[in-house]
Design a protein around this motif. Structure first.
Motif, short mmCIF file in Angstrom:
data_model
loop_
_atom_site.label_atom_id
_atom_site.label_comp_id
_atom_site.label_asym_id
_atom_site.label_seq_id
_atom_site.Cartn_x
_atom_site.Cartn_y
_atom_site.Cartn_z
N LYS A 327 5.90 -3.17 3.83
CA LYS A 327 4.79 -2.40 3.27
C LYS A 327 4.49 -2.92 1.88
N ILE A 328 3.24 -2.83 1.48
CA ILE A 328 2.86 -3.15 0.11
C ILE A 328 2.02 -2.00 -0.43
N GLY A 329 2.53 -1.38 -1.49
CA GLY A 329 1.83 -0.28 -2.13
C GLY A 329 1.93 -0.41 -3.63
N VAL A 348 -3.28 -0.15 -4.24
CA VAL A 348 -3.81 -0.86 -3.09
C VAL A 348 -4.96 -0.04 -2.52
N VAL A 349 -5.91 -0.74 -1.89
CA VAL A 349 -7.11 -0.07 -1.38
C VAL A 349 -7.45 -0.64 -0.01
N THR A 350 -8.24 0.12 0.74
CA THR A 350 -8.92 -0.44 1.91
C THR A 350 -10.38 -0.62 1.54
N MET A 351 -11.02 -1.61 2.16
CA MET A 351 -12.41 -1.94 1.83
C MET A 351 -13.29 -1.70 3.05
N ILE A 362 -0.26 -0.47 2.33
CA ILE A 362 -0.74 -1.24 3.47
C ILE A 362 0.49 -1.64 4.27
N GLY A 363 0.55 -1.18 5.52
CA GLY A 363 1.75 -1.42 6.33
C GLY A 363 1.66 -2.69 7.15
N ALA A 364 2.76 -3.05 7.77
CA ALA A 364 2.84 -4.26 8.58
C ALA A 364 1.76 -4.24 9.66
N GLY A 365 1.05 -5.36 9.77
CA GLY A 365 -0.02 -5.49 10.75
C GLY A 365 -1.37 -5.03 10.26
N ASP A 366 -1.42 -4.40 9.08
CA ASP A 366 -2.67 -3.84 8.58
C ASP A 366 -3.30 -4.74 7.51
N ILE A 367 -4.53 -4.40 7.16
CA ILE A 367 -5.33 -5.19 6.22
C ILE A 367 -5.81 -4.28 5.09
N GLY A 368 -5.75 -4.80 3.87
CA GLY A 368 -6.24 -4.06 2.71
C GLY A 368 -6.51 -5.00 1.56
N ALA A 369 -6.54 -4.47 0.36
CA ALA A 369 -6.84 -5.31 -0.80
C ALA A 369 -6.08 -4.80 -2.02
N ILE A 370 -5.83 -5.73 -2.95
CA ILE A 370 -5.13 -5.41 -4.19
C ILE A 370 -6.02 -5.84 -5.36
N PRO A 371 -6.38 -4.93 -6.25
CA PRO A 371 -7.17 -5.31 -7.41
C PRO A 371 -6.32 -5.98 -8.50
#
Length: 685
Positions: A327-329, A348-351, A362-371
């Motif tokens: 996970k990345i948070g 972390v955010v989703t777009m 953002i968990g394993a297998g998922d997509i998001g973004a980091i500012p």
């Protein structure tokens, strides 16, 4: 939006030819799922995904975009890829993050180059493939003709799932072969209606899907060939297995603008497309170069790939990630494996297009973004310090069209360079360099539209206005004959004068610049002045005698001369060497050398003759050719750099975008007389 586990996440790259309706299909999906409150239209410039000012102005996608939505307890991450070949980098980015490629075709244009490129890109990444034939309500559309084209182009793996029934020339009814049901969209929302009579055509399609399902499982194979019909559940499970294995490419159809067939298509995605847990196993590399298999697992150490970057002077930098493991948070400790330095994650955010939504992680297998990751670029791996791994990056197409930058305002060079470097963060298919010989800033991209967008973004985002022109070619000069000349410098100004006298032998040699030597005997020129002679000649060779280009391949041997015990100095011998250079070079048969590069062009066999003819027309020389693994032909040739400026445009036009090439400088050769005379005339002008 809820947090989803990998088994309920579908990462879907939408790709295909420009104008096939990819963005319209994405807008319809988002609207139907309730992820947007209106169905955006490209013509009105209000779509979720084409939100960049350049996209709104040009009414086409120029970069990859991301938008998630929820449907039937699944999270679907849409990754919209540009269809124009000038923005092909976006296709590679979406394919890196996706597990499935959704290839969109227009019902009236069928299989095009963009279709082929999307399929090839998906195959290179090992992605599952799903096809949607769009625009069936458009005049001239022909689903069944397009379906036959698909089978011809991509083989028996192409399998019908939803097919249209035309009544009074309208495609309002759609038959779902998975359920064997017909839905009527003439009143807007789909209504279940009796199956229409399509005769042998429908039976043929049912047979095709049954045969495809039978190939996915031994028990199903036996059942089919014993004459039993499959249940809808068996059909769905069988097709799903085939899609995941890559042995079935299911074909859906509809009309995104009129919302025809959309519910069946989206239901079909949740049934057939592999989830992130199915497809997210990746092979990473540890610091010692050993391969490491990564399973999708939220409880493991974090590892993510940065697949896209937005670098905006107003909103800052935004790094899009696909998390492969862990996970990345906010406050997750990660290091950038390229720089070796830690990166601090504030949030972390989703777009959804350009709209940001804060999430816990953002968990394993998922997509998001980091500012605001200042030192992180597209293609970088972010991972936990306790398990250092590097994921596979993105193999971008090589830019082949170069233009020289002409600033509209003097003194803007630094602002231009800084602006382009920021744009390179967003788009790694841009190349930028300053040619120190021609003193030009050179911008390279994938085509004319690509460069045009860069020029527009520079003005809009960074306030600098530029023009583009054909870059100058960095020629060289050399000599072909040996000469012996005297260089004498004498000046009397009252008091000490200046006196230097040298005899130098100039001759051609195999060297990148000047090779200086001496064979002075008897002390006619003191050793202390040898460096001054060499320095004078080194400065001279920066400008050749014909057109002022640098001189290469020059041997200069100091073999005699004279000096004055009082008036001689380092400066006087440096100037004497300059006089010898001026006197000797015109007599030594000087010539212009032009840069030659190696061309490797990969084109369809049908275009091979055209390309070879064009190479010859451009003063090139074909060295050989060979068949490639994908059935194309690779032509290897040597071509003068001066003739390659618009070759990108030519190859794209002749091959309809199917061809590609690389070109790299190899050496200098003597230019033909007519070319040399033009170079000299241009230099004098």
């Amino acid at each position: 939006m809820n947090q989803y586990q990998a088994k309920n996440i579908i990462n879907l790259a939408i790709a295909g030819h420009s104008g096939s309706g990819k963005t319209s299909l994405a807008e319809a999906m988002l609207y139907l799922a309730g992820a947007s409150d209106r169905r955006g239209k490209i013509a009105e410039g209000n779509t979720v995904l084409d939100n960049d000012p350049e996209e709104i102005k040009r009414k086409t996608s120029v970069s990859a975009a991301v938008a998630p939505f929820e449907w039937k307890n699944k999270k679907i991450n849409l990754l919209d890829a540009p269809g124009l070949f000038d923005f092909e980098g976006g296709l590679y980015e979406t394919m890196r993050a996706a597990d499935t490629a959704l290839v969109v075709l227009a019902g009236k244009s069928g299989v095009t180059v963009g279709t082929e490129k999307a399929m090839e890109a998906a195959s290179r990444r090992g992605l599952s493939k799903i096809v949607f034939v769009n625009g069936l309500c458009d005049e001239g559309s022909d689903f069944y003709g397009v379906f036959e084209e698909l089978k011809h182009a991509f083989g028996p793996s192409v399998c019908p799932v939803v097919v249209p029934f035309f009544e009074d020339g309208k495609a309002d009814k759609y038959i779902n072969l998975l359920e064997y049901r017909c839905y009527d969209y003439s009143e807007g929302k789909p209504q279940l209606v009796p199956m229409p009579d399509m005769g042998a055509r429908l039976e043929g399609l049912r047979t095709a899907i049954s045969e495809a399902v039978a190939e996915t499982d031994d028990e199903l194979f036996e059942k089919y060939f014993s004459g039993e019909d499959f249940t809808p559940e068996e059909i769905i499970v069988g097709v799903s297995k085939g899609v995941k294995a890559g042995t079935i490419i299911p074909v859906f159809c509809g009309d995104a603008m009129l919302m025809r067939g959309m519910e069946q298509f989206m239901d079909g995605l949740t049934w057939l497309a592999p989830n992130a847990a199915d497809k997210a196993v990746e092979i990473a590399v540890d610091p010692d170069g050993n391969p490491v298999e990564l399973q999708v697992n939220e409880d493991a150490a974090a590892a993510a790939i940065v697949f896209k970057t937005i670098a905006d002077p107003f909103i800052g930098k935004l790094s899009f990630i696909k998390v492969v493991s862990g996970k990345i948070g906010a406050d997750t400790q990660v290091i950038n494996m390229r720089t070796g330095a830690p990166e601090r994650i504030g949030k972390v955010v989703t777009m959804t297009g350009k709209k940001q939504t804060d999430v816990k992680y953002i968990g394993a297998g998922d997509i998001g973004a980091i500012p605001k990751l200042a030192a992180t670029n597209t293609g970088d791996t972010l991972c936990s310090p306790i398990r250092k791994l590097t994921l596979e990056g993105i193999d971008y197409p090589v830019p082949t069209l170069s233009m020289a930058i002409v600033p509209k305002d003097k003194g803007d060079e630094e602002k231009i360079a800084q602006g382009i470097l920021r744009l390179v963060e967003e788009d790694p298919t841009i190349r930028f360099e300053t040619n120190h010989e021609t003193h030009q800033m050179v911008l390279s991209g994938l085509g004319e539209q690509h460069l045009d967008v860069i020029v527009s973004k520079l003005k809009a985002k960074f306030g600098v206005d530029i023009g583009l022109t054909k870059p100058q070619v960095a020629y060289r000069e050399t000599i072909r004959k040996k000469v012996e000349v005297q260089g004498r410098y004498k000046k009397q100004t009252g008091g000490h004068g200046q006196f230097g006298d040298v005899w130098i032998e100039f001759s051609p040699c195999d060297a990148e610049g000047l090779v200086f030597g001496e064979r002075v005997v008897g002390g006619s020129v003191p050793k202390g002045f040898f460096p001054a002679v060499e320095k004078g000649l080194q400065e001279c060779i920066e400008k050749g005698p014909l057109a002022g280009y640098p001189v290469v391949g020059l041997s200069a041997i100091l073999y005699d001369g004279s000096y004055h015990p009082v008036d001689s100095s380092e400066m006087s011998f440096k100037l004497a060497a300059t006089e010898a250079y001026k006197a000797g070079m015109p007599k030594a048969d000087p010539v212009i050398l032009e840069p030659i590069g190696e061309l490797k062009a990969v084109v369809p066999g049908d275009n091979m003759g055209d390309i070879m003819g064009e190479v010859t027309k451009r003063r090139g020389r074909v060295l050989g050719m060979d068949a490639t693994e994908d059935g194309k032909q690779e032509i290897v040739a040597e071509v003068p750099v001066a003739e390659m400026h618009d070759f990108t445009t030519y190859v794209r036009q002749v091959t309809q975008g199917r061809g590609s090439f690389t070109f790299a400088f190899t050496r200098y050769d003597q230019a033909p007389e007519n070319v040399a005379q033009k170079v000299i005339a241009d230099a004098k002008a």
